[in-house]
Design an enzyme around this catalytic site. Sequence first.
Site, PDB file in Angstrom:
ATOM      1  NE  ARG A  83      -3.511  -2.335   2.572  1.00  0.00           N
ATOM      2  CZ  ARG A  83      -4.744  -2.556   3.005  1.00  0.00           C
ATOM      3  NH1 ARG A  83      -5.582  -1.560   3.148  1.00  0.00           N
ATOM      4  NH2 ARG A  83      -5.141  -3.780   3.324  1.00  0.00           N
ATOM      5  CG  ASP A 212      -3.507 -13.669  -2.502  1.00  0.00           C
ATOM      6  OD1 ASP A 212      -2.440 -13.695  -1.882  1.00  0.00           O
ATOM      7  OD2 ASP A 212      -4.497 -13.015  -2.124  1.00  0.00           O
ATOM      8  CB  THR A 432      -0.674  -7.365  -5.170  1.00  0.00           C
ATOM      9  OG1 THR A 432      -1.805  -8.242  -5.066  1.00  0.00           O
ATOM     10  CG2 THR A 432      -0.247  -6.907  -3.784  1.00  0.00           C
TER      11      THR A 432
HETATM   12  C1  DMJ Z   1      -5.479  -5.863  -1.248  1.00  0.00           C
HETATM   13  O1  DMJ Z   1      -4.810  -5.225  -0.217  1.00  0.00           O
HETATM   14  C2  DMJ Z   1      -4.520  -6.518  -2.205  1.00  0.00           C
HETATM   15  O2  DMJ Z   1      -5.167  -6.732  -3.418  1.00  0.00           O
HETATM   16  C3  DMJ Z   1      -3.980  -7.820  -1.689  1.00  0.00           C
HETATM   17  O3  DMJ Z   1      -3.162  -8.475  -2.640  1.00  0.00           O
HETATM   18  C4  DMJ Z   1      -5.083  -8.730  -1.289  1.00  0.00           C
HETATM   19  N1  DMJ Z   1      -6.107  -8.127  -0.502  1.00  0.00           N
HETATM   20  C5  DMJ Z   1      -6.519  -6.762  -0.662  1.00  0.00           C
HETATM   21  C6  DMJ Z   1      -7.857  -6.529  -1.299  1.00  0.00           C
HETATM   22  O4  DMJ Z   1      -8.789  -7.508  -1.205  1.00  0.00           O
END
Ligand code: DMJ
Length: 446
Positions: A83, A212, A432
Amino acid sequence: MMKFAWDSYKQYAFGKNELRPLTKNGHIGNMFGGLRGATVVDALDTLYIMELEEEFQEAKKWVEKSFDLNVNGEASLFEVNIRYIGGLLAAYYLTGEEVFKSKALELGEKLLPAFNTPTGIPRGVINLGSGMSWSWGWASAGSSILAEFGTLHLEFLHLTELSGNPVFAEKVMNIRKVLNRVEKPQGLYPNFLSPVTGNWVQHHVSIGGLGDSFYEYLIKSWLMSDKKDSEAKKMYDDALEAIEKHLVRRSAGGLTYIAEWRGGILDHKMGHLACFSGGMIALGAEHASEERKQHYMDLAAEITNTCHESYARSDTKLGPEAFRFDTGTEAMATRLSERYYILRPEVVESYMYMWRLTHDLKYRQWGWEVVKALEKHCRVEAGFSGIRDVYTTVPTHDNMQQSFFLAETLKYLYLLFCEDDVLSLDDWVFNTEAHPLLAGVLLNVF
Ligand code: DMJ
């Protein structure tokens, strides 16, 4: 929607991490180790690309004047990286403003002590003041999590590129070395690894939570490197092959899904988080060999369709946190505890990639269904809120406007309805948290 989400955050929670839209106050939480303004940093690039100029300037000013990095507290290495570092790097690449670059580098330095373990696999939690680090209490036997230590690669290579300091790249290249050394059961990567021994701690494999974004960063590392990082591409191809063989299944009703694997036994459940994989597989398919290309595009489309079904089969037209295929009902949550929706982006993320890569109009239609559902069920007087049960049209709100709603959900929806040259997939790679990083600029690294 973005303006409303931002204005509400600004009015009631400016400088806090998230907005609580029902109680109209701010939330700080314990994920970011005393850092503040998660929503500001996560929203910067979305405000910028949406040309919300005034709002972007407010956010930038906050970063310049109020974003304090000298904090003391327990932070998630992963969350701070995706983030804050991701958000700052993207803001820097979009605008060229030095403040974003210098904050990203300063924060990156603070994360380095987490790598001081016998294997160099970082622990999940770090005190940003003292540099002390440890594993999550809930992670078995002091293990580190695949999706956490495997989701640093893109940002850390950019930190080396921008600082000229090789240490960041060395740390993530070492993670890759440890992963290449350890034996993979059936070619799969379990979710828990010991930072002390470098061995797996449990055999739970998932393309949803805990696993993931590790897979996502393999294919994106290759794209980011101007296709030079062939090791990452091979790891991605091999991992996807093993996933397809051991985890991908088709339900009686004809829906393709990705199950979870527990020491060889399948759990026929797919988390909302796993729905990013439609987009990832489509992105990878673009670059697969001619004979595999169509196969992977089909797989991506089927998974995205299943995720759409999880939305379409609910009363709110928003999808649950997890849905199952083992009880007669398909693509629906069967447990009360899995019926919530917290404004997550993964399904619209896949719609955006599928749209860009196929131009099949149904992805825009599906995206529009989400827009309408968000407006109807998640918009409250002072922002957007998650809901506790997608199967009732009188939803209870969870009183949280997650920062990833501004970083990801709204950005991907916007890109779904833009021309393809807005953040073109040829030039940008999304981290991500949907923060766009420039591809092909890692000249110091490759
Ligand atoms: C986000 O912070 C990112 O996409 C992360 O990889 C997974 N979870 C959250 C959103 O669901």
